[in-house]
Write a protein that holds these residues in place. Structure first.
Motif, PDB file in Angstrom:
ATOM      1  N   ASN A 120       0.827  -1.202   0.000  1.00  0.00           N
ATOM      2  CA  ASN A 120       0.000   0.000   0.000  1.00  0.00           C
ATOM      3  C   ASN A 120       0.865   1.257   0.000  1.00  0.00           C
ATOM      4  OD1 ASN A 120      -1.669   2.115   0.467  1.00  0.00           O
ATOM      5  ND2 ASN A 120      -2.559   1.318   2.347  1.00  0.00           N
ATOM      6  N   PRO A 121       0.975   1.926  -1.141  1.00  0.00           N
ATOM      7  CA  PRO A 121       1.842   3.094  -1.225  1.00  0.00           C
ATOM      8  C   PRO A 121       1.180   4.372  -0.735  1.00  0.00           C
ATOM      9  CG  PRO A 121       1.227   2.236  -3.402  1.00  0.00           C
ATOM     10  CD  PRO A 121       0.325   1.625  -2.404  1.00  0.00           C
ATOM     11  N   GLN A 122      -0.002   4.236  -0.163  1.00  0.00           N
ATOM     12  CA  GLN A 122      -0.704   5.433   0.321  1.00  0.00           C
ATOM     13  C   GLN A 122      -0.341   5.790   1.749  1.00  0.00           C
ATOM     14  OE1 GLN A 122      -2.181   6.838  -2.048  1.00  0.00           O
ATOM     15  NE2 GLN A 122      -3.909   5.703  -2.922  1.00  0.00           N
ATOM     16  N   LEU A 123       0.395   4.900   2.403  1.00  0.00           N
ATOM     17  CA  LEU A 123       0.760   5.167   3.789  1.00  0.00           C
ATOM     18  C   LEU A 123       1.788   6.292   3.856  1.00  0.00           C
ATOM     19  CD1 LEU A 123       1.033   1.439   4.898  1.00  0.00           C
ATOM     20  CD2 LEU A 123      -0.725   3.075   5.552  1.00  0.00           C
ATOM     21  N   PRO A 124       2.003   6.824   5.032  1.00  0.00           N
ATOM     22  CA  PRO A 124       3.011   7.881   5.155  1.00  0.00           C
ATOM     23  C   PRO A 124       4.394   7.382   4.751  1.00  0.00           C
ATOM     24  CG  PRO A 124       1.799   7.591   7.219  1.00  0.00           C
ATOM     25  CD  PRO A 124       1.335   6.522   6.289  1.00  0.00           C
ATOM     26  N   LEU A 125       5.226   8.314   4.319  1.00  0.00           N
ATOM     27  CA  LEU A 125       6.558   7.956   3.858  1.00  0.00           C
ATOM     28  C   LEU A 125       7.506   9.068   4.289  1.00  0.00           C
ATOM     29  CD1 LEU A 125       7.772   5.731   2.019  1.00  0.00           C
ATOM     30  CD2 LEU A 125       7.579   7.335   0.141  1.00  0.00           C
TER      31      LEU A 125
END
Lengths: 234, 234
Positions: A120-125
Motif C-alpha cells: 500500500n503506497p498510500q501510507l506515510p513515507l
DNA sequence: CAGAATCCCATTCGATACTG
DNA sequence: CAGTATCGAATGGGATTCTG
C-alpha cells in the motif's frame, strides 16, 4: 577459512536468541531482524540523524524502543554515536562503512515488496524513504543519456539526485546546491511525488496537487520518466 | 492462530503490529521480519519441502512456530501448500512466483552479513543454505570461460550447479543428472566444502577432510576458484 | 509423520512519567 | 531535546500432549 574462535560465544548485538546457522541471511536477521532495526538503518542511509529526527521519521516507534535499537546497532557495529562539535551540543547517529553497505539488501527488499499486490503506497513515507525509493526503482537497462542533476525539497528536507552513467546518486544538499541543479521538485509531503514518479502523473497535473517544479522542465520530465515500479508477481 | 478480525484491511500475513510506512522495506519486514520467516523461505528456494524437511533444516525451530510461520507466509501470498498425488499422501510447501523472487534480497542480506567480522561460518549450515551461498558469493566480473556443470551431494541431498554466461543456476538433481556433470563434490556436511570454496583449501587437502571429488579434476578446480567471500568492512 | 491445541513463562512493547 | 525509569498488557516461543 578464517579462524573465528569463540566457542559458543554469541554474536555481538544479538538479542539473546540466535539461530545456530552459519548462513549469512541468518546472521543478517540477527542484526537487523528485530522490529524497527532495518527502518532505523534506512533513515540513516542518507546521512547522520539525531534521535528526534529518527522519531519523527518513524511514526509509531517509542523512545524506549528507539533507544534499545540504537544501542543494539551500535554494539553490532552497524552505526556509531557521535557528539557534534561544541556549537551544537547534540548527538547524532551515523552508519559505519559496513552499516552503509546494508543499502543493497534494503533496496532489494523494497523492490521485492513492491512486486506484491497488497503493498500500500498510500501510507506515510519519510523523505529519506522516498529518496531511497528512487535508487531502488531506477529503471534498469540502457536508459542512459546526458547526466542530470535534480533537486528535491520534501517536507523541508533537501536532497540532490545526480544521474550519470546509468547510476543514480542521492545525497542531502543545501539550498545553494539545489540552485545549481537542472531541475527541482518541491512538495510538502512525499505522496504527491509518488504520483509523478510511479503513477505516471503528468507534471502539470502534479502542479495542481502540491508539487512545484522549477528549472528545466524537459529535464524534469525526462528524469521522472526514468523510474517505474516493478511488475507485480503472483 | 490469528483470526484476522478488524475492519482496517491489514496487510496479509501481518503479525498484528505493523509499521505505518509506505516504504517497501517496511512492508517486506512485515512479511519476512518475524523470527524464522526468512529462513523458511530460504529453505524453499531450491524447491518444495515437507514440514519435517524444514524442521530438520532449521535446528531450533519448534513445531508450533513453524506451523505459525507457514500459515503466515501462505496468507501473505509468499508460498502455498500443496498435497502430493495419492502415492505419497504427504504435503509440501512451495514458493509462489513472488515468494521465489525473494531470493534476490535474501542473497543480498547474506553478502552483507558476510562482510562483517563477527560472522561465524563454523555454525551448522543446511545443504540448501550452502548451495545458495554459491549463488551469493559467485565472484563478479569477467570470470566467464566455458560452461560448467558441477554436481553436489551434501548430507544426502543432491544438486546440480550450472555455470554459463557468467551466471550460476542451482537446482536439485537426481543421481543420473549428477553422472552427466563435469565434476562432482560429495560430503557428509557443508562445512568441509566451505573450506574448499571460501577458504582456498586445495582439493587434495580437502579430500583428507571428508570431501570426495569425482570427474574432471581441472573442472572442479576451476569451479572452486570462482567463489570468494566479500572483503570485510569496518 | 504432520500438525493442532494447551499451558505457561520470559521477553517485549508502548504509554506515561520523569530527568539532566 | 535526548533520553531513563517504571509498569501493565500483549506476545512469543518451548514443551507437551493429542489426533488422523
Amino acid at each position: 577459512m578464517e579462524s573465528l574462535k569463540e566457542t559458543g560465544a554469541r554474536h555481538a548485538g544479538s538479542h539473546g536468541r540466535w539461530y545456530q546457522d552459519a548462513c549469512g541471511t541468518a546472521f543478517a536477521m540477527e542484526l537487523l531482524g528485530e522490529r524497527w532495526s532495518m527502518l532505523v538503518v534506512r533513515e540513516l542511509l542518507l546521512g547522520p540523524r539525531r534521535f528526534s529526527d529518527l522519531r519523527a521519521a518513524l511514526p509509531g516507534i517509542s523512545a524506549k524502543v528507539l533507544t534499545e535499537r540504537l544501542a543494539g546497532l551500535e554494539t553490532a557495529g552497524v552505526l556509531l554515536r557521535r557528539r557534534l562539535p561544541p556549537p551544537a551540543a547534540s548527538q547524532v547517529y551515523e552508519l559505519r562503512a559496513w552499516g552503509h553497505a546494508a543499502e543493497a539488501p534494503i533496496l532489494a527488499l523494497a523492490r521485492w515488496a513492491a512486486m506484491s499486490r497488497g503493498h500500500n503506497p498510500q501510507l506515510p513515507l519519510s523523505p529519506v524513504a522516498f529518496m531511497l525509493s528512487l535508487r531502488a526503482m531506477l529503471a534498469p537497462g540502457p536508459v542512459s543519456g546526458a547526466p542530470l542533476r535534480v533537486g528535491f525539497t520534501v517536507a523541508g528536507e533537501s536532497f540532490l539526485a545526480e544521474f550519470a552513467g546509468n547510476a543514480l546518486a542521492v545525497r542531502r544538499a543545501t539550498a545553494e546546491e539545489l540552485a545549481g541543479a537542472d531541475a527541482s521538485f518541491t512538495a510538502e509531503a512525499p505522496l504527491p511525488l509518488l504520483r509523478v514518479f510511479y503513477g505516471h502523473q503528468p507534471l502539470d497535473q502534479a502542479e495542481q496537487g502540491g508539487v512545484r517544479v522549477a528549472g528545466d522542465r524537459a529535464a524534469a520530465e525526462r528524469f521522472a520518466s526514468m523510474f517505474a515500479l516493478p511488475e507485480k508477481l503472483a
